[in-house]
Design a protein around this motif. Structure first.
Motif, mmCIF file in Angstrom:
data_model
loop_
_atom_site.group_PDB
_atom_site.id
_atom_site.type_symbol
_atom_site.label_atom_id
_atom_site.label_comp_id
_atom_site.label_asym_id
_atom_site.label_seq_id
_atom_site.Cartn_x
_atom_site.Cartn_y
_atom_site.Cartn_z
ATOM 1 N N ASN A 81 0.862 -1.180 0.000
ATOM 2 C CA ASN A 81 0.000 0.000 0.000
ATOM 3 C C ASN A 81 0.902 1.236 0.000
ATOM 4 N N ALA A 82 0.721 2.133 -0.962
ATOM 5 C CA ALA A 82 1.621 3.273 -1.134
ATOM 6 C C ALA A 82 1.669 4.164 0.106
ATOM 7 N N GLU A 83 0.524 4.437 0.692
ATOM 8 C CA GLU A 83 0.483 5.287 1.885
ATOM 9 C C GLU A 83 1.182 4.621 3.062
ATOM 10 N N ALA A 84 0.999 3.320 3.223
ATOM 11 C CA ALA A 84 1.657 2.586 4.308
ATOM 12 C C ALA A 84 3.170 2.583 4.128
ATOM 13 N N LEU A 85 3.625 2.427 2.880
ATOM 14 C CA LEU A 85 5.057 2.465 2.593
ATOM 15 C C LEU A 85 5.624 3.847 2.903
ATOM 16 N N TYR A 86 4.897 4.884 2.533
ATOM 17 C CA TYR A 86 5.300 6.265 2.809
ATOM 18 C C TYR A 86 5.415 6.502 4.313
ATOM 19 N N ARG A 87 4.425 6.070 5.069
ATOM 20 C CA ARG A 87 4.448 6.279 6.519
ATOM 21 C C ARG A 87 5.592 5.519 7.175
ATOM 22 N N LYS A 88 5.819 4.303 6.719
ATOM 23 C CA LYS A 88 6.922 3.508 7.266
ATOM 24 C C LYS A 88 8.252 4.201 6.964
ATOM 25 N N ASN A 92 10.807 5.559 9.868
ATOM 26 C CA ASN A 92 12.136 4.962 9.931
ATOM 27 C C ASN A 92 13.243 6.007 9.736
ATOM 28 N N TYR A 93 13.005 6.961 8.841
ATOM 29 C CA TYR A 93 14.050 7.946 8.553
ATOM 30 C C TYR A 93 14.158 8.990 9.656
ATOM 31 N N PHE A 94 13.051 9.612 10.012
ATOM 32 C CA PHE A 94 13.104 10.771 10.902
ATOM 33 C C PHE A 94 12.963 10.429 12.384
ATOM 34 N N ARG A 96 13.157 6.811 13.802
ATOM 35 C CA ARG A 96 13.980 5.673 14.213
ATOM 36 C C ARG A 96 15.437 5.801 13.787
ATOM 37 N N ARG A 97 15.754 6.876 13.083
ATOM 38 C CA ARG A 97 17.128 7.180 12.672
ATOM 39 C C ARG A 97 17.750 6.070 11.826
ATOM 40 N N ASN A 98 16.908 5.450 11.020
ATOM 41 C CA ASN A 98 17.382 4.415 10.102
ATOM 42 C C ASN A 98 17.228 4.945 8.682
ATOM 43 N N ALA A 99 18.236 5.697 8.250
ATOM 44 C CA ALA A 99 18.151 6.386 6.963
ATOM 45 C C ALA A 99 18.012 5.421 5.797
ATOM 46 N N GLU A 100 18.789 4.344 5.817
ATOM 47 C CA GLU A 100 18.766 3.393 4.703
ATOM 48 C C GLU A 100 17.381 2.768 4.535
ATOM 49 N N SER A 101 16.803 2.303 5.650
ATOM 50 C CA SER A 101 15.470 1.703 5.596
ATOM 51 C C SER A 101 14.420 2.738 5.222
ATOM 52 N N GLY A 102 14.539 3.937 5.798
ATOM 53 C CA GLY A 102 13.574 4.987 5.500
ATOM 54 C C GLY A 102 13.533 5.339 4.029
ATOM 55 N N LEU A 103 14.710 5.519 3.436
ATOM 56 C CA LEU A 103 14.774 5.843 2.009
ATOM 57 C C LEU A 103 14.281 4.688 1.146
ATOM 58 N N ARG A 104 14.545 3.466 1.594
ATOM 59 C CA ARG A 104 14.087 2.307 0.826
ATOM 60 C C ARG A 104 12.562 2.262 0.763
ATOM 61 N N TYR A 105 11.903 2.493 1.886
ATOM 62 C CA TYR A 105 10.447 2.473 1.894
ATOM 63 C C TYR A 105 9.866 3.671 1.142
ATOM 64 N N LEU A 106 10.486 4.825 1.298
ATOM 65 C CA LEU A 106 10.013 5.993 0.556
ATOM 66 C C LEU A 106 10.131 5.767 -0.946
ATOM 67 N N LYS A 107 11.236 5.150 -1.362
ATOM 68 C CA LYS A 107 11.426 4.877 -2.787
ATOM 69 C C LYS A 107 10.354 3.930 -3.306
ATOM 70 N N LYS A 108 9.981 2.923 -2.493
ATOM 71 C CA LYS A 108 8.919 1.999 -2.898
ATOM 72 C C LYS A 108 7.603 2.755 -3.096
ATOM 73 N N ALA A 109 7.333 3.720 -2.211
ATOM 74 C CA ALA A 109 6.120 4.531 -2.359
ATOM 75 C C ALA A 109 6.210 5.433 -3.578
ATOM 76 N N SER A 169 3.253 14.575 14.726
ATOM 77 C CA SER A 169 2.651 13.427 15.396
ATOM 78 C C SER A 169 3.677 12.395 15.865
ATOM 79 N N MET A 170 4.973 12.645 15.588
ATOM 80 C CA MET A 170 5.973 11.656 15.975
ATOM 81 C C MET A 170 7.207 12.345 16.565
ATOM 82 N N TRP A 171 8.075 11.539 17.180
ATOM 83 C CA TRP A 171 9.340 12.041 17.703
ATOM 84 C C TRP A 171 10.313 12.185 16.535
#
Length: 248
Positions: A81-88, A92-94, A96-109, A169-171
């Motif tokens: 789901n594009a919105e779910a991938l975007y939110r994940k 993850n990026y901002f 959970r400080r996991n830049a690699e995972s965050g960018l990967r999910y954003l790219k999928k969206a 809405s998030m840390w």
């Protein structure tokens, strides 16, 4: 009468029932739940991936806290789901400080055409600089964000608004550096110099001191410049709103 209706519904193929559920889900998650629970036949046909791939998440909080919401978000993410991938990707990026995972999910969206994901992904890459900046500009310039000026302003303003709500809405533990080519935070006056883009330079001044986020939005939207300088300025604004929610 209810039993008769249930019998008719139950006689339909599961694939047909899942299509009905998908249309309900794409309209509203509440509609999906109501139809799903209306009878046993719909309930049994409610777990197809294409339903969760298309379900609307407008009424769900950006960052779920309840276990049921987390499970639902994960189910949607697994179904691409594009919105779910975007939110994940955002979390993850901002957060959970996991830049690699965050960018990967954003790219999928991004690959699924999610507008806010294209906006965020492109700006992050611009801020990272170097070859990644070129990739970010390419993603943004080839998207439907770059339409006519009026439509572009509306779409980008919508992206800014959603980004602001999401971040609030998030840390937020990760900030971004403003593009070196265009720095609002550390300069009183900046200009659009398009020498690198085969565009005649057109000086445009913008002072960030004393400017609100919304006021800066209007200034940036109305200043003429090439695509590269436009997105540099937009990235600077993105960085400024990000700093407002940064946890020290």
């Amino acid at each position: 009468m209810k039993n008769k209706t249930n019998n008719i519904v139950g006689s339909l193929p599961k694939e047909m029932l899942s299509e009905i559920l998908m249309h309900a889900a794409s309209n509203s998650v509440n509609d999906f739940v109501n139809v799903k629970l209306s009878c046993k036949a719909f309930l049994e046909a409610s777990n197809y991936d294409h339903i969760f791939e298309n379900v609307s998440m407008k009424k769900l909080s950006f960052v779920p806290w309840r276990k049921s919401e987390k499970h639902f978000l994960k189910r949607c993410k697994d179904a691409r789901n594009a919105e779910a991938l975007y939110r994940k990707g955002m979390v993850n990026y901002f957060s959970r400080r996991n830049a690699e995972s965050g960018l990967r999910y954003l790219k999928k969206a991004v690959e699924k055409g999610h507008v806010e994901a294209i906006y965020t992904y492109g700006i992050i890459l611009i801020c990272l600089g170097g070859e990644l900046r070129k990739q970010g500009l390419q993603a943004l310039s080839s998207s439907n964000l770059m339409t006519s000026c009026s439509k572009r302003s509306f779409k980008i303003a919508s992206c800014r608004s959603k980004t602001k709500k999401f971040l609030s809405s998030m840390w937020v533990y990760v900030s971004l550096d403003e593009p070196k080519e265009y720095c609002v935070n550390n300069a009183k006056v900046v200009c659009c110099n398009c020498d690198d883009h085969d565009v005649a330079p057109r000086p445009n001044c913008l002072s960030s001191e004393g400017q609100s986020w919304e006021a800066s939005n209007n200034l940036v939207d109305n200043l003429p410049c090439c695509d590269s300088c436009f997105w540099n300025r937009e990235a600077a604004l993105f960085c400024s709103i990000l700093r407002k929610f940064l946890v020290n």
